[in-house]
Design an enzyme around this catalytic site. Structure first.
Site, PDB file in Angstrom:
ATOM      1  N   TYR A 144     -14.273 -67.132  28.452  1.00 14.60           N
ATOM      2  CA  TYR A 144     -15.220 -67.848  29.314  1.00 14.60           C
ATOM      3  C   TYR A 144     -16.343 -66.909  29.785  1.00 14.60           C
ATOM      4  O   TYR A 144     -17.525 -67.256  29.733  1.00 14.60           O
ATOM      5  CB  TYR A 144     -14.447 -68.414  30.508  1.00 14.60           C
ATOM      6  N   LYS A 170     -20.273 -67.303  28.933  1.00 20.91           N
ATOM      7  CA  LYS A 170     -21.192 -67.562  30.044  1.00 20.91           C
ATOM      8  C   LYS A 170     -22.177 -66.413  30.247  1.00 20.91           C
ATOM      9  O   LYS A 170     -23.305 -66.628  30.702  1.00 20.91           O
ATOM     10  CB  LYS A 170     -20.401 -67.845  31.329  1.00 20.91           C
ATOM     11  N   TYR A 184     -17.066 -70.592  42.712  1.00 20.33           N
ATOM     12  CA  TYR A 184     -15.962 -71.565  42.659  1.00 20.33           C
ATOM     13  C   TYR A 184     -16.373 -72.834  43.412  1.00 20.33           C
ATOM     14  O   TYR A 184     -16.579 -72.821  44.613  1.00 20.33           O
ATOM     15  CB  TYR A 184     -14.688 -70.945  43.221  1.00 20.33           C
ATOM     16  N   ARG A 236     -13.427 -91.862  28.702  1.00 22.51           N
ATOM     17  CA  ARG A 236     -13.913 -91.231  29.931  1.00 22.51           C
ATOM     18  C   ARG A 236     -15.372 -91.624  30.180  1.00 22.51           C
ATOM     19  O   ARG A 236     -15.775 -91.928  31.303  1.00 22.51           O
ATOM     20  CB  ARG A 236     -13.772 -89.708  29.774  1.00 22.51           C
ATOM     21  N   ASN A 248     -24.908 -78.185  30.677  1.00 15.70           N
ATOM     22  CA  ASN A 248     -23.845 -78.100  31.683  1.00 15.70           C
ATOM     23  C   ASN A 248     -22.442 -78.164  31.079  1.00 15.70           C
ATOM     24  O   ASN A 248     -21.490 -77.673  31.673  1.00 15.70           O
ATOM     25  CB  ASN A 248     -24.052 -79.257  32.683  1.00 15.70           C
TER      26      ASN A 248
HETATM   27  N1  CAA Z   1      -5.327 -59.461  38.769  1.00 14.13           N
HETATM   28  C1  CAA Z   1      -4.344 -58.696  38.231  1.00 14.13           C
HETATM   29  N2  CAA Z   1      -3.231 -59.192  37.706  1.00 14.13           N
HETATM   30  C2  CAA Z   1      -3.079 -60.521  37.720  1.00 14.13           C
HETATM   31  C3  CAA Z   1      -4.051 -61.379  38.259  1.00 14.13           C
HETATM   32  C4  CAA Z   1      -5.201 -60.785  38.813  1.00 14.13           C
HETATM   33  N3  CAA Z   1      -6.168 -61.533  39.371  1.00 14.13           N
HETATM   34  N4  CAA Z   1      -3.624 -62.647  38.112  1.00 14.13           N
HETATM   35  C5  CAA Z   1      -2.430 -62.595  37.492  1.00 14.13           C
HETATM   36  N5  CAA Z   1      -2.095 -61.300  37.296  1.00 14.13           N
HETATM   37  C6  CAA Z   1      -0.885 -60.803  36.669  1.00 14.13           C
HETATM   38  C7  CAA Z   1       0.355 -61.272  37.423  1.00 14.13           C
HETATM   39  O1  CAA Z   1       0.645 -60.425  38.494  1.00 14.13           O
HETATM   40  C8  CAA Z   1       1.405 -61.197  36.310  1.00 14.13           C
HETATM   41  O2  CAA Z   1       1.753 -59.847  36.128  1.00 14.13           O
HETATM   42  P1  CAA Z   1       3.204 -59.437  35.548  1.00 14.13           P
HETATM   43  O3  CAA Z   1       3.260 -59.976  34.148  1.00 14.13           O
HETATM   44  O4  CAA Z   1       3.179 -57.943  35.614  1.00 14.13           O
HETATM   45  O5  CAA Z   1       4.195 -60.068  36.465  1.00 14.13           O
HETATM   46  C9  CAA Z   1       0.603 -61.677  35.125  1.00 14.13           C
HETATM   47  O6  CAA Z   1      -0.755 -61.358  35.385  1.00 14.13           O
HETATM   48  C10 CAA Z   1       0.662 -63.174  34.986  1.00 14.13           C
HETATM   49  O7  CAA Z   1       1.009 -63.378  33.710  1.00 14.13           O
HETATM   50  P2  CAA Z   1       0.926 -64.822  33.116  1.00 14.13           P
HETATM   51  O8  CAA Z   1       1.618 -64.780  31.805  1.00 14.13           O
HETATM   52  O9  CAA Z   1       1.306 -65.868  34.109  1.00 14.13           O
HETATM   53  O10 CAA Z   1      -0.657 -64.866  32.922  1.00 14.13           O
HETATM   54  P3  CAA Z   1      -1.491 -65.794  32.016  1.00 14.13           P
HETATM   55  O11 CAA Z   1      -1.869 -65.046  30.788  1.00 14.13           O
HETATM   56  O12 CAA Z   1      -0.880 -67.127  31.851  1.00 14.13           O
HETATM   57  O13 CAA Z   1      -2.773 -65.964  32.909  1.00 14.13           O
HETATM   58  C11 CAA Z   1      -3.976 -67.052  34.611  1.00 14.13           C
HETATM   59  C12 CAA Z   1      -2.700 -66.310  34.267  1.00 14.13           C
HETATM   60  C13 CAA Z   1      -3.937 -68.465  34.017  1.00 14.13           C
HETATM   61  C14 CAA Z   1      -5.200 -66.355  34.092  1.00 14.13           C
HETATM   62  C15 CAA Z   1      -4.016 -67.145  36.128  1.00 14.13           C
HETATM   63  O14 CAA Z   1      -4.018 -65.836  36.645  1.00 14.13           O
HETATM   64  C16 CAA Z   1      -5.241 -67.846  36.650  1.00 14.13           C
HETATM   65  O15 CAA Z   1      -5.341 -69.067  36.605  1.00 14.13           O
HETATM   66  N6  CAA Z   1      -6.220 -67.084  37.158  1.00 14.13           N
HETATM   67  C17 CAA Z   1      -7.466 -67.621  37.653  1.00 14.13           C
HETATM   68  C18 CAA Z   1      -8.465 -67.679  36.547  1.00 14.13           C
HETATM   69  C19 CAA Z   1      -9.766 -68.228  37.079  1.00 14.13           C
HETATM   70  O16 CAA Z   1     -10.288 -67.834  38.101  1.00 14.13           O
HETATM   71  N7  CAA Z   1     -10.344 -69.199  36.372  1.00 14.13           N
HETATM   72  C20 CAA Z   1     -11.544 -69.829  36.806  1.00 14.13           C
HETATM   73  C21 CAA Z   1     -11.490 -71.264  36.401  1.00 14.13           C
HETATM   74  S1  CAA Z   1     -12.797 -72.196  37.158  1.00 14.13           S
HETATM   75  C22 CAA Z   1     -14.156 -71.653  36.398  1.00 14.13           C
HETATM   76  O17 CAA Z   1     -14.144 -70.928  35.449  1.00 14.13           O
HETATM   77  C23 CAA Z   1     -15.452 -72.113  36.994  1.00 14.13           C
HETATM   78  C24 CAA Z   1     -16.297 -70.962  37.315  1.00 14.13           C
HETATM   79  O18 CAA Z   1     -17.284 -70.752  36.611  1.00 14.13           O
HETATM   80  C25 CAA Z   1     -15.991 -70.114  38.438  1.00 14.13           C
END
Ligand code: CAA
Length: 248
Positions: free
Chosen positions: A155, A159, A187, A42, A90
Site C-alpha cells: 500500500y 501510494k 486515518y 454494490r 480515489n
Molecule cells: N510494530 C511492530 N510490530 C508489530 C506492529 C507494529 N505496529 N503490529 C504488529 N506487530 C507485530 C506483533 O507484535 C506480532 O509480533 P510477534 O510475531 O513477534 O508476536 C506480529 O507483528 C503480528 O504478526 P501477525 O502475523 O498477526 O501480523 P500480520 O502479518 O498478520 O500483520 C497487521 C498484522 C494486519 C499488519 C496488523 O498489524 C494491522 O492491521 N496493522 C495496521 C495496519 C494499518 O494501519 N493499515 C491501515 C489500513 S487503513 C488505510 O490504509 C487508509 C490510510 O491510508 C491510512
C-alpha cells in the site's frame, strides 16, 4: 461541461466512504458528478441510496485496473455526458500483512488498484483536458506513503508512487490549464479503517494528536477546494490531512 453547462467530475471508487463524501460535496458545489464503481450489486445499492437522498449521480461500472476497459468507460462518459473537467483518482484497496509473508498476488493487486488505476484513468482523460485547456486532477494518496506503517509495504509503495506521478504530470501540463495535486489522508472513519483489528486501531487513534479519526467530509472539503477554478496556481502539491499524526 454537460448540457446544462456544469463542469463534470468523475470520482473513481465512488461507493466507498471517501468516494461517497467526495461525490456528495462536488454535487453540492454544483458539478455534474459521475461515479465509477467495481461491483454491480454494490453500485446499484449505492445509486439507490444517492437517489433517495436526492443526489443525481450517474454511475459507470469499470475495473480501474483494466486499461482498455477504463478507456471504454471514459469514452462512454464523454459521449453520454461530456468531457471530464475534474478527475478524482480515489479507488483503492488494502491487503495488509507483514512483508515476510506477503504473496505476489497481494502486492500485485494493491499496485494495480492503487497506482496503475491512476495511470489508466488519467491517461484516458488527459488529452481531452489538454484540448479544452482545463482540468483538475486530484489523486488520493495516504499518510502511510509518507511514513512507514507496519504491514503496508504494498500500500505504501503504491501510494508513494501516486505522488511521484502527481509531481511529474503537474510539470508536464502546467501550461495547459490543468492542475494535478495529491491529498494524503490520515486515518479516516471509513470501512477500510474500521476493518483494522480493534486493539490495533485503538493504538493508532492514540497516536493522532487531534485525538480522533478524520471525517470523510473533511477530505471532501479539500477535494472541493482543489477542484475549484480559483485553485489554478496550486499544482504538484501533496496535502497532508491527518490530525497531526505525521508532520514533515
Ligand atoms: N510494530 C511492530 N510490530 C508489530 C506492529 C507494529 N505496529 N503490529 C504488529 N506487530 C507485530 C506483533 O507484535 C506480532 O509480533 P510477534 O510475531 O513477534 O508476536 C506480529 O507483528 C503480528 O504478526 P501477525 O502475523 O498477526 O501480523 P500480520 O502479518 O498478520 O500483520 C497487521 C498484522 C494486519 C499488519 C496488523 O498489524 C494491522 O492491521 N496493522 C495496521 C495496519 C494499518 O494501519 N493499515 C491501515 C489500513 S487503513 C488505510 O490504509 C487508509 C490510510 O491510508 C491510512
Amino acid at each position: 461541461m454537460d448540457k446544462d453547462n456544469k463542469r463534470i467530475a468523475l470520482v473513481t471508487g465512488c461507493t466507498g466512504g471517501l468516494g461517497t463524501a467526495i461525490c456528495k460535496k462536488l454535487y453540492n458545489d454544483g458539478y455534474r458528478v459521475v461515479g465509477n464503481y467495481l461491483t454491480h450489486s454494490r453500485g446499484e445499492a449505492w445509486s439507490a441510496e444517492m437517489q433517495a437522498e436526492e443526489y443525481n449521480i450517474s454511475i459507470y461500472q469499470c475495473d480501474v485496473t483494466d486499461y482498455d476497459k477504463v478507456g471504454e468507460m471514459i469514452k462512454q462518459i464523454e459521449e453520454e455526458i461530456g468531457g471530464i473537467d475534474v478527475l478524482v483518482n480515489n479507488a483503492a484497496i488494502t491487503k495488509d500483512g507483514q512483508f515476510k509473508k506477503m504473496t505476489y498476488e497481494r502486492w500485485d493487486l494493491v499496485m494495480k488498484t492503487n497506482l496503475y488505476s491512476v495511470f489508466n484513468c488519467t491517461r484516458h482523460t488527459i488529452n481531452q483536458m489538454i484540448e479544452r485547456h482545463y482540468g483538475r486532477i486530484i489523486n488520493i494518496s495516504s499518510v502511510n506513503a509518507q511514513r512507514g506503517q507496519f504491514g503496508q509495504v504494498n500500500y505504501a509503495a503504491a501510494k508513494a508512487g501516486v505522488h511521484g506521478f502527481t509531481k511529474t504530470l503537474a510539470v508536464e501540463v502546467a501550461g495547459k490549464g490543468i492542475t494535478v495535486n495529491t491529498i494524503s489522508p490520515g486515518y479516516i472513519a471509513t470501512d477500510m479503517v474500521m476493518s483494522i483489528a480493534e486493539d490495533v486501531r485503538r493504538k493508532i487513534i492514540e497516536s493522532i494528536p487531534v485525538g480522533r479519526l478524520g471525517g470523510t467530509e473533511e477530505i471532501a472539503y479539500l477535494v472541493s477546494f482543489l477542484a475549484s477554478e480559483q485553485s489554478s496556481f496550486i499544482t504538484g502539491v501533496n496535502y497532508a490531512i491527518n490530525g497531526g499524526q505525521h508532520m514533515y
